[in-house]
Design a protein around this motif. Structure first.
Motif, PDB file in Angstrom:
ATOM      1  N   LYS A 134       6.417   4.941 -22.042  1.00 18.43           N
ATOM      2  CA  LYS A 134       7.103   6.211 -21.586  1.00 18.43           C
ATOM      3  C   LYS A 134       6.792   6.545 -20.453  1.00 18.43           C
ATOM      4  CE  LYS A 134       7.012   8.256 -26.501  1.00 18.43           C
ATOM      5  NZ  LYS A 134       6.445   9.270 -26.976  1.00 18.43           N
ATOM      6  N   HIS A 135       5.266   7.128 -20.229  1.00 22.85           N
ATOM      7  CA  HIS A 135       4.744   7.117 -18.859  1.00 22.85           C
ATOM      8  C   HIS A 135       4.379   5.906 -18.059  1.00 22.85           C
ATOM      9  CE1 HIS A 135       2.122   9.916 -16.208  1.00 22.85           C
ATOM     10  NE2 HIS A 135       2.338   8.906 -15.182  1.00 22.85           N
ATOM     11  N   PHE A 136       3.680   4.998 -18.944  1.00 24.07           N
ATOM     12  CA  PHE A 136       3.174   3.836 -18.260  1.00 24.07           C
ATOM     13  C   PHE A 136       4.034   2.593 -18.625  1.00 24.07           C
ATOM     14  CE2 PHE A 136      -0.129   6.695 -19.354  1.00 24.07           C
ATOM     15  CZ  PHE A 136      -0.269   7.292 -18.077  1.00 24.07           C
ATOM     16  N   ASP A 137       3.785   1.458 -17.783  1.00 25.33           N
ATOM     17  CA  ASP A 137       4.175   0.045 -17.992  1.00 25.33           C
ATOM     18  C   ASP A 137       3.345  -0.268 -19.145  1.00 25.33           C
ATOM     19  OD1 ASP A 137       4.506  -2.545 -18.185  1.00 25.33           O
ATOM     20  OD2 ASP A 137       4.427  -2.841 -15.988  1.00 25.33           O
ATOM     21  N   GLU A 175       0.909  -1.138  -0.096  1.00 24.82           N
ATOM     22  CA  GLU A 175       0.067  -0.114   0.204  1.00 24.82           C
ATOM     23  C   GLU A 175       0.845   1.462  -0.009  1.00 24.82           C
ATOM     24  OE1 GLU A 175      -0.656  -2.683   1.595  1.00 24.82           O
ATOM     25  OE2 GLU A 175      -2.742  -3.196   2.140  1.00 24.82           O
ATOM     26  N   LEU A 176       1.933   1.138   0.811  1.00 23.04           N
ATOM     27  CA  LEU A 176       2.734   2.455   0.822  1.00 23.04           C
ATOM     28  C   LEU A 176       3.493   2.540  -0.586  1.00 23.04           C
ATOM     29  CD1 LEU A 176       4.607   1.946   4.414  1.00 23.04           C
ATOM     30  CD2 LEU A 176       2.912   3.466   3.902  1.00 23.04           C
ATOM     31  N   ALA A 177       3.638   1.693  -1.328  1.00 19.88           N
ATOM     32  CA  ALA A 177       4.353   1.801  -2.487  1.00 19.88           C
ATOM     33  C   ALA A 177       3.337   2.505  -3.356  1.00 19.88           C
ATOM     34  CB  ALA A 177       4.856   0.371  -3.163  1.00 19.88           C
ATOM     35  N   VAL A 178       2.108   2.064  -3.375  1.00 12.94           N
ATOM     36  CA  VAL A 178       1.161   2.674  -4.259  1.00 12.94           C
ATOM     37  C   VAL A 178       1.032   4.240  -3.697  1.00 12.94           C
ATOM     38  CG1 VAL A 178      -1.436   2.999  -4.537  1.00 12.94           C
ATOM     39  CG2 VAL A 178      -0.356   0.581  -4.476  1.00 12.94           C
ATOM     40  N   ILE A 179       0.931   4.815  -2.606  1.00 14.01           N
ATOM     41  CA  ILE A 179       1.125   6.090  -2.154  1.00 14.01           C
ATOM     42  C   ILE A 179       2.208   6.749  -2.752  1.00 14.01           C
ATOM     43  CG2 ILE A 179       0.864   7.625  -0.268  1.00 14.01           C
ATOM     44  CD1 ILE A 179      -0.681   5.036   1.076  1.00 14.01           C
ATOM     45  N   ARG A 180       3.189   6.141  -2.280  1.00 13.99           N
ATOM     46  CA  ARG A 180       4.578   6.860  -2.917  1.00 13.99           C
ATOM     47  C   ARG A 180       4.908   6.986  -4.331  1.00 13.99           C
ATOM     48  NH1 ARG A 180       9.131   8.218   0.652  1.00 13.99           N
ATOM     49  NH2 ARG A 180      11.102   8.888  -0.755  1.00 13.99           N
ATOM     50  N   SER A 181       4.727   5.879  -5.090  1.00 11.61           N
ATOM     51  CA  SER A 181       5.191   5.878  -6.587  1.00 11.61           C
ATOM     52  C   SER A 181       4.283   5.862  -7.612  1.00 11.61           C
ATOM     53  CB  SER A 181       5.973   4.315  -6.378  1.00 11.61           C
ATOM     54  OG  SER A 181       6.804   4.284  -5.364  1.00 11.61           O
ATOM     55  N   HIS A 182       2.872   6.371  -7.141  1.00 11.92           N
ATOM     56  CA  HIS A 182       1.917   6.371  -8.333  1.00 11.92           C
ATOM     57  C   HIS A 182       2.250   7.358  -9.497  1.00 11.92           C
ATOM     58  CE1 HIS A 182       0.253   9.048  -5.531  1.00 11.92           C
ATOM     59  NE2 HIS A 182      -0.621   9.784  -6.351  1.00 11.92           N
ATOM     60  N   HIS A 183       3.222   8.242  -9.266  1.00 11.63           N
ATOM     61  CA  HIS A 183       3.453   9.417  -9.880  1.00 11.63           C
ATOM     62  C   HIS A 183       5.037   9.095 -10.644  1.00 11.63           C
ATOM     63  CE1 HIS A 183       0.137  12.305  -9.776  1.00 11.63           C
ATOM     64  NE2 HIS A 183       0.264  12.295  -8.404  1.00 11.63           N
ATOM     65  N   GLU A 184       5.409   7.938 -10.417  1.00 11.41           N
ATOM     66  CA  GLU A 184       6.613   7.506 -11.007  1.00 11.41           C
ATOM     67  C   GLU A 184       6.368   7.454 -12.516  1.00 11.41           C
ATOM     68  OE1 GLU A 184       9.566   7.832  -9.825  1.00 11.41           O
ATOM     69  OE2 GLU A 184       9.195   7.689  -7.614  1.00 11.41           O
ATOM     70  N   ARG A 185       7.278   7.375 -13.454  1.00 12.22           N
ATOM     71  CA  ARG A 185       7.098   6.986 -14.797  1.00 12.22           C
ATOM     72  C   ARG A 185       8.076   6.122 -15.285  1.00 12.22           C
ATOM     73  NH1 ARG A 185       4.619  11.982 -17.565  1.00 12.22           N
ATOM     74  NH2 ARG A 185       5.586  11.274 -19.454  1.00 12.22           N
ATOM     75  N   ASP A 232       9.825   5.662 -18.093  1.00 13.49           N
ATOM     76  CA  ASP A 232      10.988   6.149 -18.571  1.00 13.49           C
ATOM     77  C   ASP A 232      11.910   6.972 -17.532  1.00 13.49           C
ATOM     78  OD1 ASP A 232       9.964   8.421 -18.040  1.00 13.49           O
ATOM     79  OD2 ASP A 232       9.715   9.234 -20.143  1.00 13.49           O
ATOM     80  N   GLY A 233      11.610   6.994 -16.102  1.00 16.13           N
ATOM     81  CA  GLY A 233      12.417   7.429 -14.862  1.00 16.13           C
ATOM     82  C   GLY A 233      12.130   8.900 -14.725  1.00 16.13           C
ATOM     83  N   ASP A 275      10.926   9.759  -6.613  1.00 11.50           N
ATOM     84  CA  ASP A 275      12.289   8.989  -6.487  1.00 11.50           C
ATOM     85  C   ASP A 275      12.932   8.737  -7.974  1.00 11.50           C
ATOM     86  OD1 ASP A 275      11.988   8.670  -3.845  1.00 11.50           O
ATOM     87  OD2 ASP A 275      10.450   7.209  -4.143  1.00 11.50           O
ATOM     88  N   SER A 276      12.372   9.340  -8.890  1.00 11.54           N
ATOM     89  CA  SER A 276      12.716   8.952 -10.314  1.00 11.54           C
ATOM     90  C   SER A 276      13.187   7.505 -10.617  1.00 11.54           C
ATOM     91  CB  SER A 276      14.076   9.649 -10.601  1.00 11.54           C
ATOM     92  OG  SER A 276      13.887  11.327 -10.447  1.00 11.54           O
ATOM     93  N   LEU A 277      12.071   6.621 -10.243  1.00 10.86           N
ATOM     94  CA  LEU A 277      12.317   5.254 -10.375  1.00 10.86           C
ATOM     95  C   LEU A 277      11.925   5.023 -12.027  1.00 10.86           C
ATOM     96  CD1 LEU A 277      10.670   3.706  -7.430  1.00 10.86           C
ATOM     97  CD2 LEU A 277      12.956   4.296  -7.784  1.00 10.86           C
ATOM     98  N   SER A 278      12.283   3.901 -12.439  1.00 11.78           N
ATOM     99  CA  SER A 278      11.901   3.519 -13.889  1.00 11.78           C
ATOM    100  C   SER A 278      11.770   2.185 -14.168  1.00 11.78           C
ATOM    101  CB  SER A 278      13.157   4.046 -14.840  1.00 11.78           C
ATOM    102  OG  SER A 278      14.464   3.070 -14.557  1.00 11.78           O
ATOM    103  N   GLY A 279      10.927   1.953 -14.931  1.00 17.80           N
ATOM    104  CA  GLY A 279      10.755   0.399 -15.477  1.00 17.80           C
ATOM    105  C   GLY A 279      10.136  -0.344 -14.488  1.00 17.80           C
ATOM    106  N   GLU A 280      10.824  -1.576 -14.225  1.00 14.05           N
ATOM    107  CA  GLU A 280      10.208  -2.698 -13.095  1.00 14.05           C
ATOM    108  C   GLU A 280      10.740  -2.234 -11.790  1.00 14.05           C
ATOM    109  OE1 GLU A 280      11.035  -6.471 -14.580  1.00 14.05           O
ATOM    110  OE2 GLU A 280       9.626  -6.354 -15.984  1.00 14.05           O
ATOM    111  N   ASN A 281      11.781  -1.192 -11.754  1.00 13.79           N
ATOM    112  CA  ASN A 281      12.103  -0.850 -10.176  1.00 13.79           C
ATOM    113  C   ASN A 281      10.641  -0.165  -9.735  1.00 13.79           C
ATOM    114  OD1 ASN A 281      14.670  -1.743 -10.613  1.00 13.79           O
ATOM    115  ND2 ASN A 281      15.484   0.079 -11.645  1.00 13.79           N
ATOM    116  N   ILE A 282       9.781   0.226 -10.366  1.00  9.34           N
ATOM    117  CA  ILE A 282       8.737   0.990 -10.074  1.00  9.34           C
ATOM    118  C   ILE A 282       7.772  -0.376  -9.423  1.00  9.34           C
ATOM    119  CG2 ILE A 282       6.611   2.396 -10.425  1.00  9.34           C
ATOM    120  CD1 ILE A 282       8.081   3.684 -12.962  1.00  9.34           C
ATOM    121  N   PRO A 283       7.248  -0.175  -8.223  1.00 12.09           N
ATOM    122  CA  PRO A 283       6.423  -1.341  -7.736  1.00 12.09           C
ATOM    123  C   PRO A 283       5.237  -1.701  -8.558  1.00 12.09           C
ATOM    124  CG  PRO A 283       7.135   0.133  -5.813  1.00 12.09           C
ATOM    125  CD  PRO A 283       7.326   0.960  -7.175  1.00 12.09           C
ATOM    126  N   LEU A 284       4.901  -2.806  -8.673  1.00  7.75           N
ATOM    127  CA  LEU A 284       3.883  -3.144  -9.844  1.00  7.75           C
ATOM    128  C   LEU A 284       2.782  -2.571  -9.493  1.00  7.75           C
ATOM    129  CD1 LEU A 284       2.486  -4.812 -12.145  1.00  7.75           C
ATOM    130  CD2 LEU A 284       2.385  -6.920 -10.430  1.00  7.75           C
TER     131      LEU A 284
END
Length: 470
Positions: free
Chosen positions: A444-447, A378-388, A390-391, A396-405
């Motif tokens: 780009k933005h989305f998986d 749940e915390l991953a959803v809250i923190r990372s839902h604006h990651e893209r 392409d990084g 946190d500028s996460l990219s690809g599969e480094n962004i929680p599913l």
């Protein structure tokens, strides 16, 4: 007139001071502090109350797994510790008619110590290493700890005579235990009170009172004289402590007007019903407060959670992941509480400075929810839902599969709802235009897998995303 925060401090102070003052007054006036020697009464009252508390603790622990809230699991383990060992304390009372052992006092002291330990752990943020490890084993915590407590109780009962060396109500052990209980529970009170002042969740305040009454009970336990009227106060305080947490859990997590309906919702198998299970009055009020400040996002949190669940089902997520995406999605924008109104509702383009302020909301929401017991998914959803993908996203500028599913899934749902809802700076787009934008941002933005799932839902079902705010 006192403001609401001052009243909270005043009531809390009175709740601690009144029993301690009553205890002191009785101790200073021997004529009032009469001898109330009632082993049989003690046996029946403590045994019945502890047995009931133990049963409730197990029920709370089972519900905690469905709620995916580690703090509730810790509270359950605290109840189990307090109730089971206090049950031994009650059951061992009649033995004093035959011979004196340290079993009743040792059991009482250990019950408070172990309960306090779990309460202290519950006050920690859920991204701490030890808490994350326990979170990964949440399903096993209740059965393993219950079995461990059963072994401890059996050893205390069977070998009480051989444990004459363990005198937890005497000497340095007594005062060491007291310092631990006061210190750990004092910190627990501080952490939960701080959180309550931000969220006004009833459970947070209930734990503050419960922890305070445990401190008062311990002071009376170690300074009082057995069977005197003043000594009986600590039993009432422990009962009040357990009752406060049970009431707090009920008022925070009842999702409807009745306990039966709330309980049934927890065990629904329809993922969409899980949203309503997590939309307790406390969470609903927090979301309402957020959306009141931004009229253009009314119902946004609910719709995003529902869309994300449908995408998750299409992607084959398991029930635990679907529950996590429901609970994370329903509060994903809670960090916007700290964004000033002039930025949140600005009709024009944001300045770089204003953009920097609004981009802090995922971290703010993450910091709030990790103190409320939300688990890692749940915390991953809250923190990372604006990651893209392409990084180029935030925070946190996460990219690809480094962004929680689950955050990748929620990102698609979040943007779709934002595009098809009216905002302060533009009118709502049609479904077709929104889909065209999302398809353009595939990779780009989305998986890509999440976008493909969305396309399948739209193609196979005409259009599945027909959520209504509630």
């Amino acid at each position: 007139m006192l403001n609401s925060q001052a009243k909270i401090y005043l009531y809390l102070l009175l709740s601690l001071a009144v029993p301690l003052i009553a205890f002191t007054v009785l101790r200073m006036n021997p004529a009032w502090d009469y001898h109330l020697h009632s082993p049989n009464g003690h046996f029946y009252v403590v045994t019945i109350v502890s047995g009931a508390a133990f049963a409730l603790a197990i029920a709370v622990g089972v519900a905690a797994i469905r709620l995916r809230n580690l703090k509730i699991t810790f509270l359950s383990l605290s109840f189990v510790s307090l109730a089971a060992l206090f049950l031994v304390h009650g059951l061992s009372t009649p033995r004093e008619a035959y011979h004196t052992t340290a079993l009743p006092s040792n059991a009482a002291q250990m019950s408070i110590l172990l309960a306090v330990m779990w309460l202290w752990l519950s006050s920690m943020s859920s991204d701490r290493r030890i808490i994350s490890w326990l979170s990964a084993h949440q399903r096993w915590l209740l059965p393993i700890w219950t079995a461990s407590i059963a072994v401890i109780c059996a050893l205390l009962w069977l070998f009480s005579d051989q444990m004459s060396w363990l005198q937890m109500k005497q000497g340095p052990i007594k005062w060491t235990a007291t310092l631990l209980i006061v210190g750990l529970n004092g910190w627990t009170m501080y952490r939960y009170l701080e959180t309550y002042l931000s969220t006004r969740f009833p459970l947070q305040l209930a734990i503050v009172y419960s922890s305070g009454w445990m401190i008062a009970a311990q002071i009376i336990n170690v300074t009082g004289t057995m069977w005197m009227l003043s000594w009986w106060i600590y039993h009432l305080l422990l009962l009040a402590s357990i009752s406060a947490m049970i009431v707090g859990i009920y008022y925070q997590y009842r999702s409807s007007g009745s306990y039966t309906k709330s309980l049934k919702q927890l065990f629904q198998n329809d993922p969409k019903e899980w949203i309503h299970a997590y939309m307790s009055p406390a969470v609903r009020q927090l979301i309402r407060t957020t959306e009141t400040r931004d009229a253009y996002t009314a119902g946004h949190n609910y719709r995003v959670a529902l869309y994300a669940i449908q995408l998750g089902e299409e992607l084959g997520l398991n029930p635990d992941q679907l529950r996590a995406i429901a609970q994370g999605g329903i509060v994903h924008d809670i960090g916007k509480l700290i964004v000033p109104d002039n930025i949140l509702n600005k009709p024009g383009k944001l300045t770089p400075e204003e953009r920097e302020v609004i981009e802090k909301h995922p971290v703010t929401g993450f910091n709030l929810c990790r103190r409320l017991g939300f688990m890692q998914e749940e915390l991953a959803v809250i923190r990372s839902h604006h990651e893209r993908w392409d990084g180029s996203g935030y925070p946190d500028s996460l990219s690809g599969e480094n962004i929680p599913l689950l955050a990748r899934v929620t990102a698609v749902a979040d943007v779709y709802d934002a595009l098809t809802s009216s905002r302060s700076y533009r009118a709502a787009l049609s479904h077709e235009k929104a889909m065209a934008i999302i398809l353009k941002e595939r990779g780009k933005h989305f998986d890509p897998l999440c976008v493909d799932a969305l396309v399948r839902i739209a193609g196979e079902k005409g259009w599945a995303f027909k959520a209504s705010a509630s």
